[in-house]
Scaffold this motif. Structure first.
Motif, PDB file in Angstrom:
ATOM      1  N   SER A 158      19.807 119.116 -52.912  1.00 41.47           N
ATOM      2  CA  SER A 158      18.779 118.142 -52.579  1.00 41.47           C
ATOM      3  C   SER A 158      18.368 117.294 -53.776  1.00 41.47           C
ATOM      4  O   SER A 158      18.536 117.684 -54.922  1.00 41.47           O
ATOM      5  CB  SER A 158      17.544 118.855 -52.020  1.00 41.47           C
ATOM      6  N   ARG A 159      17.802 116.140 -53.472  1.00 38.18           N
ATOM      7  CA  ARG A 159      17.254 115.252 -54.508  1.00 38.18           C
ATOM      8  C   ARG A 159      15.784 115.584 -54.728  1.00 38.18           C
ATOM      9  O   ARG A 159      15.151 116.240 -53.900  1.00 38.18           O
ATOM     10  CB  ARG A 159      17.424 113.791 -54.083  1.00 38.18           C
ATOM     11  N   ASP A 160      15.260 115.112 -55.860  1.00 34.68           N
ATOM     12  CA  ASP A 160      13.866 115.408 -56.172  1.00 34.68           C
ATOM     13  C   ASP A 160      12.912 114.840 -55.134  1.00 34.68           C
ATOM     14  O   ASP A 160      11.956 115.490 -54.723  1.00 34.68           O
ATOM     15  CB  ASP A 160      13.504 114.835 -57.550  1.00 34.68           C
ATOM     16  N   SER A 161      13.147 113.600 -54.709  1.00 34.81           N
ATOM     17  CA  SER A 161      12.210 112.950 -53.804  1.00 34.81           C
ATOM     18  C   SER A 161      12.965 112.180 -52.730  1.00 34.81           C
ATOM     19  O   SER A 161      14.168 111.936 -52.838  1.00 34.81           O
ATOM     20  CB  SER A 161      11.290 112.001 -54.582  1.00 34.81           C
ATOM     21  N   LEU A 162      12.249 111.785 -51.684  1.00 27.72           N
ATOM     22  CA  LEU A 162      12.827 111.061 -50.570  1.00 27.72           C
ATOM     23  C   LEU A 162      12.311 109.634 -50.544  1.00 27.72           C
ATOM     24  O   LEU A 162      11.141 109.386 -50.828  1.00 27.72           O
ATOM     25  CB  LEU A 162      12.490 111.749 -49.244  1.00 27.72           C
ATOM     26  N   LYS A 163      13.177 108.723 -50.170  1.00 22.46           N
ATOM     27  CA  LYS A 163      12.808 107.317 -50.087  1.00 22.46           C
ATOM     28  C   LYS A 163      11.871 107.087 -48.906  1.00 22.46           C
ATOM     29  O   LYS A 163      12.132 107.563 -47.799  1.00 22.46           O
ATOM     30  CB  LYS A 163      14.076 106.475 -49.918  1.00 22.46           C
ATOM     31  N   PRO A 164      10.760 106.365 -49.112  1.00 25.09           N
ATOM     32  CA  PRO A 164       9.889 106.039 -47.977  1.00 25.09           C
ATOM     33  C   PRO A 164      10.677 105.336 -46.874  1.00 25.09           C
ATOM     34  O   PRO A 164      11.528 104.496 -47.140  1.00 25.09           O
ATOM     35  CB  PRO A 164       8.849 105.097 -48.609  1.00 25.09           C
ATOM     36  N   HIS A 167      21.548 115.873 -57.786  1.00 25.95           N
ATOM     37  CA  HIS A 167      21.385 117.031 -56.926  1.00 25.95           C
ATOM     38  C   HIS A 167      21.288 118.288 -57.780  1.00 25.95           C
ATOM     39  O   HIS A 167      22.074 118.483 -58.692  1.00 25.95           O
ATOM     40  CB  HIS A 167      22.570 117.142 -55.969  1.00 25.95           C
ATOM     41  N   HIS A 168      20.334 119.150 -57.485  1.00 27.39           N
ATOM     42  CA  HIS A 168      20.202 120.418 -58.180  1.00 27.39           C
ATOM     43  C   HIS A 168      19.313 121.316 -57.342  1.00 27.39           C
ATOM     44  O   HIS A 168      18.748 120.885 -56.331  1.00 27.39           O
ATOM     45  CB  HIS A 168      19.601 120.216 -59.576  1.00 27.39           C
ATOM     46  N   GLN A 169      19.183 122.564 -57.736  1.00 22.52           N
ATOM     47  CA  GLN A 169      18.391 123.482 -56.941  1.00 22.52           C
ATOM     48  C   GLN A 169      16.915 123.135 -56.997  1.00 22.52           C
ATOM     49  O   GLN A 169      16.362 122.874 -58.067  1.00 22.52           O
ATOM     50  CB  GLN A 169      18.594 124.922 -57.417  1.00 22.52           C
ATOM     51  N   LYS A 226      25.590 124.537 -43.869  1.00 22.57           N
ATOM     52  CA  LYS A 226      25.725 123.517 -44.903  1.00 22.57           C
ATOM     53  C   LYS A 226      26.867 122.553 -44.609  1.00 22.57           C
ATOM     54  O   LYS A 226      26.819 121.385 -45.002  1.00 22.57           O
ATOM     55  CB  LYS A 226      25.950 124.165 -46.274  1.00 22.57           C
ATOM     56  N   GLY A 227      27.906 123.033 -43.941  1.00 16.27           N
ATOM     57  CA  GLY A 227      29.072 122.202 -43.703  1.00 16.27           C
ATOM     58  C   GLY A 227      29.008 121.365 -42.448  1.00 16.27           C
ATOM     59  O   GLY A 227      29.973 120.670 -42.117  1.00 16.27           O
ATOM     60  N   GLN A 228      27.880 121.372 -41.761  1.00 17.68           N
ATOM     61  CA  GLN A 228      27.824 120.715 -40.462  1.00 17.68           C
ATOM     62  C   GLN A 228      27.395 119.253 -40.502  1.00 17.68           C
ATOM     63  O   GLN A 228      27.511 118.556 -39.510  1.00 17.68           O
ATOM     64  CB  GLN A 228      26.904 121.500 -39.529  1.00 17.68           C
ATOM     65  N   PHE A 229      26.862 118.798 -41.626  1.00  8.82           N
ATOM     66  CA  PHE A 229      26.364 117.420 -41.694  1.00  8.82           C
ATOM     67  C   PHE A 229      27.006 116.725 -42.878  1.00  8.82           C
ATOM     68  O   PHE A 229      26.586 116.882 -44.009  1.00  8.82           O
ATOM     69  CB  PHE A 229      24.840 117.404 -41.829  1.00  8.82           C
ATOM     70  N   LYS A 230      28.020 115.912 -42.630  1.00  8.37           N
ATOM     71  CA  LYS A 230      28.763 115.250 -43.692  1.00  8.37           C
ATOM     72  C   LYS A 230      28.371 113.786 -43.856  1.00  8.37           C
ATOM     73  O   LYS A 230      28.702 113.156 -44.843  1.00  8.37           O
ATOM     74  CB  LYS A 230      30.265 115.337 -43.407  1.00  8.37           C
ATOM     75  N   ARG A 231      27.672 113.225 -42.876  1.00 11.63           N
ATOM     76  CA  ARG A 231      27.386 111.797 -42.905  1.00 11.63           C
ATOM     77  C   ARG A 231      26.005 111.472 -43.450  1.00 11.63           C
ATOM     78  O   ARG A 231      25.547 110.348 -43.371  1.00 11.63           O
ATOM     79  CB  ARG A 231      27.515 111.216 -41.488  1.00 11.63           C
ATOM     80  N   THR A 232      25.325 112.471 -43.973  1.00 11.76           N
ATOM     81  CA  THR A 232      23.973 112.248 -44.450  1.00 11.76           C
ATOM     82  C   THR A 232      23.926 112.271 -45.971  1.00 11.76           C
ATOM     83  O   THR A 232      24.785 112.821 -46.638  1.00 11.76           O
ATOM     84  CB  THR A 232      23.020 113.327 -43.906  1.00 11.76           C
ATOM     85  N   ASP A 233      22.871 111.683 -46.497  1.00 10.16           N
ATOM     86  CA  ASP A 233      22.713 111.576 -47.945  1.00 10.16           C
ATOM     87  C   ASP A 233      22.101 112.832 -48.551  1.00 10.16           C
ATOM     88  O   ASP A 233      22.259 113.098 -49.727  1.00 10.16           O
ATOM     89  CB  ASP A 233      21.814 110.371 -48.264  1.00 10.16           C
ATOM     90  N   ASP A 234      21.426 113.613 -47.743  1.00 12.42           N
ATOM     91  CA  ASP A 234      20.640 114.712 -48.297  1.00 12.42           C
ATOM     92  C   ASP A 234      20.522 115.819 -47.254  1.00 12.42           C
ATOM     93  O   ASP A 234      20.061 115.580 -46.141  1.00 12.42           O
ATOM     94  CB  ASP A 234      19.242 114.180 -48.661  1.00 12.42           C
TER      95      ASP A 234
END
Length: 210
Positions: A106-112, A4-6, A140-148
């Motif tokens: 965020s991550r660089d890319s998203l999984k298909p 994760h990075h900007q 930012k603090g509203q979604f804790k169950r997601t990967d990204d």
């Protein structure tokens, strides 16, 4: 797995004309997909919007890109291949909206096959600048169950149609979106004038190629 990075999020919502030739629309999608070859593009996907909630134009397609910096985004916007795709695409469209924003989670890319919920917020005009920052942190603090999750204030852009905050929440699949709660706006509702919400699934490679 990417760290994760900007990054810079680039969201383009397209309203394709109802009577647009399907072959030309498919060509448009293929040409946009071809822009992933530009080496400063970390991620690019394009496809049909599956669901939307908005009083704004009925957008039919979405383009989502990620870049390392605003300089890379500018290089993409000015690249001759991108300009050529823009020229070919514009006759097929009734309308479009572009929102760019910085995100630090965020991550660089998203999984298909991943599902995205994109929320664009238009804030009330009397909101002061420091309140926008507080609103971003609250979201930012509203979604804790997601990967990204990406949340940020939109960068200056004449094509943003007044949307000043972008939120992208990524789930494993479309069913996971349905099982999660809606954007919980109880603490931020007073700041929001209107919103646009679209759901989209990142195409599998085979789907993107045909």
């Amino acid at each position: 797995m990417s760290a994760h990075h900007q990054i810079v999020e680039h969201i383009v919502l397209l309203s394709v004309k109802p009577d647009a030739d399907s072959t030309k629309v498919e060509t448009m999608i293929n040409e946009v997909n071809g822009l992933i070859s530009l080496n400063f593009t970390l991620h690019l996907s394009v496809g049909k919007i599956l669901r939307s909630t908005s009083t704004s134009p009925n957008f039919s397609h979405i383009i989502h890109c990620r870049y390392r910096s605003t300089d890379d985004l500018q290089a993409y916007n000015q690249h001759p291949e991108h300009l050529s795709v823009l020229k070919n695409t514009q006759p097929l469209l009734d309308d479009f909206t572009v929102v760019d924003f910085l995100s630090d989670g965020s991550r660089d890319s998203l999984k298909p096959g991943s599902a995205m919920r994109v929320t664009l917020l238009k804030l009330k005009e009397d909101l002061v600048e420091n309140e926008k920052g507080k609103l971003v942190e609250e979201l930012k603090g509203q979604f804790k169950r997601t990967d990204d999750i990406s949340v940020g204030e939109s960068l200056p852009n004449e094509m943003s149609k007044g949307y000043s905050i972008g939120v992208i929440v990524v789930y494993p699949d479309l069913e996971a979106i349905d099982s999660d709660a809606e954007l919980r706006k109880s603490k931020v509702q007073d700041f929001i004038e209107s919103e646009m919400v679209v759901d989209y699934v990142v195409p599998l490679p085979s789907a993107a190629e045909h």
